[in-house]
Structure formats: structure tokens, C-alpha cells
Design an enzyme around this catalytic site. Sequence first.
Site, short mmCIF file in Angstrom:
data_model
loop_
_atom_site.label_atom_id
_atom_site.label_comp_id
_atom_site.label_asym_id
_atom_site.label_seq_id
_atom_site.Cartn_x
_atom_site.Cartn_y
_atom_site.Cartn_z
N ASP A 107 38.66 50.13 42.31
CA ASP A 107 40.03 51.01 41.40
C ASP A 107 40.49 52.29 41.28
O ASP A 107 40.25 52.94 42.81
CB ASP A 107 40.23 50.55 40.29
CG ASP A 107 42.48 50.80 39.76
OD1 ASP A 107 43.10 50.02 40.21
OD2 ASP A 107 42.15 51.94 38.56
N HIS A 274 41.97 41.63 40.57
CA HIS A 274 41.84 42.68 40.63
C HIS A 274 40.82 43.11 39.51
O HIS A 274 39.44 43.57 40.07
CB HIS A 274 42.66 43.58 39.85
CG HIS A 274 42.69 44.93 40.25
ND1 HIS A 274 42.52 45.81 41.22
CD2 HIS A 274 43.24 46.43 38.39
CE1 HIS A 274 42.08 47.02 41.36
NE2 HIS A 274 42.14 46.95 39.57
#
Length: 294
Positions: A107, A274
Site C-alpha cells: 500500500d 488488499h
Amino acid sequence: MSIPRNDIPGFTPARAAPDGIGIAYEHGGSGPPLLLLHGFPQTRAMWAEVAPELARYFTVICPDLRGYGESAKPSGVENYSFRAMARDMLALMQGLGFDRFHLAGHDRGARTAHRLALDAPEAVLSLTVMDIVPTHLLLTQLTYSVARAYYHWFYMAQPEPFPERMIAADPEAYYTSCLLGFGKATLDDFKPAQLAAYRAAWGDPDCRRAMCDDYRAAIEIDVHHDAEDLARRVTCPALVLYGAVGAMARAYDVPATWADRLSDMRAEAIPGGHFFIDQSPGATVRALRGFLSV
């Protein structure tokens, strides 16, 4: 200078200010140096299930990015560009005696890692980016489905103090929604000790402001840095990992988005969304080990 919490089993917590910015980090293991960078809305605690396994083969360094966790939180959007964060990490590793190191990030940490590999290619032995597409591509070729899934990029980038005041009404509810909203995660995917570390950070108004500044910087600063470097490629060996059922995998051919930015690239989908590192720590370790042992 206070010693940080111990958020990673078997690791040693420490603090340094190698470039004038206080960075909390933990280290463990022995062998070639490996720097692991967390993302939003997490802290270095996200590596708690992965770092101890990697420490069997590497000297593993897990810092909190500036603005996050227990690291310093300077004022000013300009302090939260990925270039500024990358300078912190390069200075930290050099201060620890590692002039060259393996680098992996998830991220926001992956975006910081990509910038570090561009700005200091001589320092990076290998690059692993986890569940991102390039910042410039995401922002300049935005689709409605990505804007809906990643609305927080634009909400948190609004001028201070608008998002900070709204988030302050219930920080845990907002940031928990972020943990659960980017691709097939449940709270059970996150260990209680990790959640406790995240919640401690979310409760800090300076951390909330700094995380917003991180997203402001992406739109105000980082996209322009990336535009200047569109013709450049990272030349070290690179691995692109992504969640098989995450928002990025649904919206993009993730490896294809990196093909013109990484000269020596491998890619692998990991079970999960994610936050696949939390959902599939074993598969994450195997992918990293397989890549780094070549």
C-alpha cells in the site's frame, strides 16, 4: 527518546532520527538486510505474522512510516510526499550500516518503496510492491469503479481540517471501515495485538492529520514527481504481489500496469484481498522467499 512498543514477536524495538525525523522501528534476524514498509491505515505491526518467518533468513527491519504509528508526525503536506518518506527509510538503513538492501512494501509503503528505488537505485537490491498500481496511472486514468472503491484517496485529500474533524467523530469506525473495505477482509483476519496497535495510532489526532496529509501529498506532489519519471524504469529485480480478489485485481491487470516501469519483473497473485498479508501470511512468506532466494 522513548523506546517503542514491541509489536512484532521476537523483534527488538528501537528509535532513530537518521534524517532529523524520529522513526520507530523493530529489527530481528540475521542475513541480508530486508526493509518492510507498511501501508494505510496500519503500522509496522502488520508484519507480525510475516517478519519472524523472514527473520530466519534475513535481517529484517520494520519501521513506522513518518506520520504513522510511533514515528514523528511533522506538520505540512510537503513532509508527506513519498520522496520524503523514502529519504527517511534510506537514511534509516544507512544509519544501521546497510548501504544496499532488499525492499518490500504494501500500500503506501509500496509507493514509498517504488519512489526509493527510483531515487536511490544504487541502494536497492530488489523491490517488491504489494497490491498497488502505479500512483500516476491510478490518478490520471481513474475509472468510476476505482474511484468508488478508493474514495478515501479523495476524501482524505480534502483541505484541513474537513476530513480530520469528520473522522474524529468516530476514528475506530472510520479506519475499521478502511480495513474491511478494500477487498474481502473481515476483522478476524487481523490479530488482536495488531488491531490494538492500529487503534492506538488511530486515537492520536496528530496521526489522523498526518495520514490525511499523506493523501493530500499524493495528489499535490507525488503525481507530479511520477510524471517527471514516466520514462524511467526500476532496473533491479522486482516482484509484484497482489490480492487475487482485491479491488486492484478486479479493476486492473495488475502486472500489466507495472510492465513499463519495472525492467526485471515477476508477478504473483496471493489468496485474499488488499490485506492478503494478514489473510495469507504463509503464502506471502513463500512468495518473498522464492523471489529473494533466486
